[in-house]
Design an enzyme around this catalytic site. Sequence first.
Site, PDB file in Angstrom:
ATOM      1  N   LYS A  34       0.862  -1.178   0.124  1.00 32.95           N
ATOM      2  CA  LYS A  34      -0.094  -0.013   0.063  1.00 32.95           C
ATOM      3  C   LYS A  34       0.938   1.090   0.044  1.00 32.95           C
ATOM      4  O   LYS A  34       2.198   1.172   0.362  1.00 32.95           O
ATOM      5  CB  LYS A  34      -0.751   0.020   1.110  1.00 32.95           C
ATOM      6  CG  LYS A  34      -2.072   0.817   1.137  1.00 32.95           C
ATOM      7  CD  LYS A  34      -3.420  -0.083   0.578  1.00 32.95           C
ATOM      8  CE  LYS A  34      -4.665   0.779   0.272  1.00 32.95           C
ATOM      9  NZ  LYS A  34      -5.728  -0.149  -0.096  1.00 32.95           N
TER      10      LYS A  34
HETATM   11  P1  NAD Z   1     -13.175   7.756  -2.283  1.00 33.65           P
HETATM   12  O1  NAD Z   1     -12.127   8.602  -2.047  1.00 33.65           O
HETATM   13  O2  NAD Z   1     -13.769   7.525  -3.570  1.00 33.65           O
HETATM   14  O3  NAD Z   1     -14.464   7.879  -1.112  1.00 33.65           O
HETATM   15  C1  NAD Z   1     -14.383   7.910   0.210  1.00 33.65           C
HETATM   16  C2  NAD Z   1     -15.705   8.563   0.632  1.00 33.65           C
HETATM   17  O4  NAD Z   1     -15.667   8.500   1.928  1.00 33.65           O
HETATM   18  C3  NAD Z   1     -15.939   9.839   0.357  1.00 33.65           C
HETATM   19  O5  NAD Z   1     -17.512   9.807   0.128  1.00 33.65           O
HETATM   20  C4  NAD Z   1     -15.603  10.641   1.568  1.00 33.65           C
HETATM   21  O6  NAD Z   1     -16.598  11.913   1.407  1.00 33.65           O
HETATM   22  C5  NAD Z   1     -16.270   9.878   2.599  1.00 33.65           C
HETATM   23  N1  NAD Z   1     -15.453  10.192   3.830  1.00 33.65           N
HETATM   24  C6  NAD Z   1     -14.268  10.504   4.144  1.00 33.65           C
HETATM   25  N2  NAD Z   1     -14.104  10.629   5.473  1.00 33.65           N
HETATM   26  C7  NAD Z   1     -15.511  10.452   6.000  1.00 33.65           C
HETATM   27  C8  NAD Z   1     -15.844  10.430   7.322  1.00 33.65           C
HETATM   28  N3  NAD Z   1     -14.963  10.731   8.462  1.00 33.65           N
HETATM   29  N4  NAD Z   1     -17.243  10.001   7.493  1.00 33.65           N
HETATM   30  C9  NAD Z   1     -18.000   9.581   6.401  1.00 33.65           C
HETATM   31  N5  NAD Z   1     -17.463   9.491   5.053  1.00 33.65           N
HETATM   32  C10 NAD Z   1     -16.255  10.064   5.067  1.00 33.65           C
HETATM   33  O7  NAD Z   1     -12.609   6.303  -1.451  1.00 33.65           O
HETATM   34  P2  NAD Z   1     -13.033   4.866  -2.105  1.00 33.65           P
HETATM   35  O8  NAD Z   1     -12.222   4.278  -3.087  1.00 33.65           O
HETATM   36  O9  NAD Z   1     -14.526   4.492  -2.163  1.00 33.65           O
HETATM   37  O10 NAD Z   1     -12.581   3.770  -0.745  1.00 33.65           O
HETATM   38  C11 NAD Z   1     -13.323   3.868   0.666  1.00 33.65           C
HETATM   39  C12 NAD Z   1     -12.978   2.789   1.343  1.00 33.65           C
HETATM   40  O11 NAD Z   1     -13.129   1.210   0.578  1.00 33.65           O
HETATM   41  C13 NAD Z   1     -11.564   2.784   1.705  1.00 33.65           C
HETATM   42  O12 NAD Z   1     -11.464   2.234   3.259  1.00 33.65           O
HETATM   43  C14 NAD Z   1     -10.782   1.924   0.867  1.00 33.65           C
HETATM   44  O13 NAD Z   1      -9.494   1.872   1.366  1.00 33.65           O
HETATM   45  C15 NAD Z   1     -11.637   0.897   0.498  1.00 33.65           C
HETATM   46  N6  NAD Z   1     -11.561   0.195  -0.534  1.00 33.65           N
HETATM   47  C16 NAD Z   1     -11.378   0.838  -1.881  1.00 33.65           C
HETATM   48  C17 NAD Z   1     -11.247   0.130  -2.758  1.00 33.65           C
HETATM   49  C18 NAD Z   1     -11.022   0.585  -4.391  1.00 33.65           C
HETATM   50  O14 NAD Z   1     -11.080  -0.155  -5.303  1.00 33.65           O
HETATM   51  N7  NAD Z   1     -11.149   1.911  -4.433  1.00 33.65           N
HETATM   52  C19 NAD Z   1     -11.074  -1.358  -2.879  1.00 33.65           C
HETATM   53  C20 NAD Z   1     -11.058  -1.927  -1.752  1.00 33.65           C
HETATM   54  C21 NAD Z   1     -11.364  -1.276  -0.476  1.00 33.65           C
END
Ligand code: NAD
Length: 420
Positions: A106
């Site tokens: 990561k």
């Molecule tokens: P992103 O940046 O697209 O979205 C994050 C979202 O969370 C946004 O809507 C943001 O406004 C919101 N957010 C941030 N802080 C917050 C808080 N304190 N309370 C509520 N909402 C909050 O990110 P993403 O890619 O959707 O990732 C989200 C989660 O999923 C993370 O934990 C990431 O590690 C995990 N994840 C992502 C992927 C991927 O393919 N993108 C894969 C596996 C896991």
Amino acid sequence: MSKEYNPYDNVLRIVDEAAAILGYSDNDIESVKYPERELKVSVPVRMDDGSTRVFEGYRIQHSTSRGPAKGGIRFHPDVNPDEVRALAAWMTFKCAVVNIPYGGGKGGVVCDPSQLSEDEIRAVTRRFTAAIAPLIGPEQDIPAPDVGTSPKIMGWMMDTYSMLKGHCIHGVVTGKPVELGGALGRSSATGRGVMITVKNIFKKLHIPLENQPVAIQGMGNVGSTTAGLLYDEGMKIVAVSDVSGAIYCPGGLDIPDITAYLSDNANNLLKDYERDNVVHITNKALLELDVSLLVPAALENQINCENADRIKAKIIVEAANGPTTADADRILNQKKVAVVPDILANAGGVVVSYFEWVQNIQSVSWTEKIVNEKLKDIMDRSFEAVWDLAVQRKVPLRTGAYLIAVKRVVDAKTARAIWP
Ligand code: NAD
């Protein structure tokens, strides 16, 4: 940071628990716990106003025992070494639980993309990529998007790496734009995998999906795709949130309207979303709603000792990485909440990243239908294996997932043996 909120401590706790059940000695497990390689870099950037700012960046490879390190790049102000270590370790165990030939890694840059211009984000991306270039590559370590990064940023990473090497190297990152060899279906893959997991757990618990109330924390890439797909399945999404706060409608939110509102302009936030019958609540209140399903899809440590007792959801499907602390997990288990762990529930993203990498190194292209079918097959089989083992061993699903994952990583390490 207290121990409960240190995500890396939480990883070590669950790995130790799985190792104890598997009957492993310290010798078997010690080298599986700690990262193989850590790189800290400084990222100097000429800002739009002519000043120079130096950002801090990391790339950490937790394990390469089962294959190249694999895992996303996060752009967020709270990025820190223990968070990146935890995220890297979760990638190792995630790839192992779905049995794809990767280890875990990561990376991240301490920055707030919402406060940077596109030119500044591109400059951060290019200089960071150059700084971690000695570590990454299609055969050693393959980044992907995570919080605060996007397909566009992956395209810039691929271009920077290719320029440094002097030729086009598609397979160095996944989650790229389709024009640069990105897989069809990758941008929705994590949310699609979460939806498949939701269907699987509801089926096992004999609960129909139709009209079941759902709350989703985080409406980014993963949360918004999950919301749309669960809405299409007939579930009633009563609350969603982003960093600005949550919206709630007991009769069910209009998810296509909300998604259109959010994608219309990157600066649109839910705090400004006004519609009839929709009220504004806090992110904290969203987590404690009386729903059948809670999907945390934002950041770590959202469900913790302070609120675990008040969680009313019957089922939690972890779309985010590490949304539940180890202490909170114990409380949820006592309350008999069914928790599908992150390393299983959100594995759809890395599974389709794997498909993208396979297509890139073979110079072939699969249809979205094929990608989605293969994704469903892996998600279903992995869920079934975790469920069966958890039932057989009478342990929670998280422990079941780690029993499978830790064994696969230890088996690979043992088969390779320590060198020299
Ligand atoms: P992103 O940046 O697209 O979205 C994050 C979202 O969370 C946004 O809507 C943001 O406004 C919101 N957010 C941030 N802080 C917050 C808080 N304190 N309370 C509520 N909402 C909050 O990110 P993403 O890619 O959707 O990732 C989200 C989660 O999923 C993370 O934990 C990431 O590690 C995990 N994840 C992502 C992927 C991927 O393919 N993108 C894969 C596996 C896991």
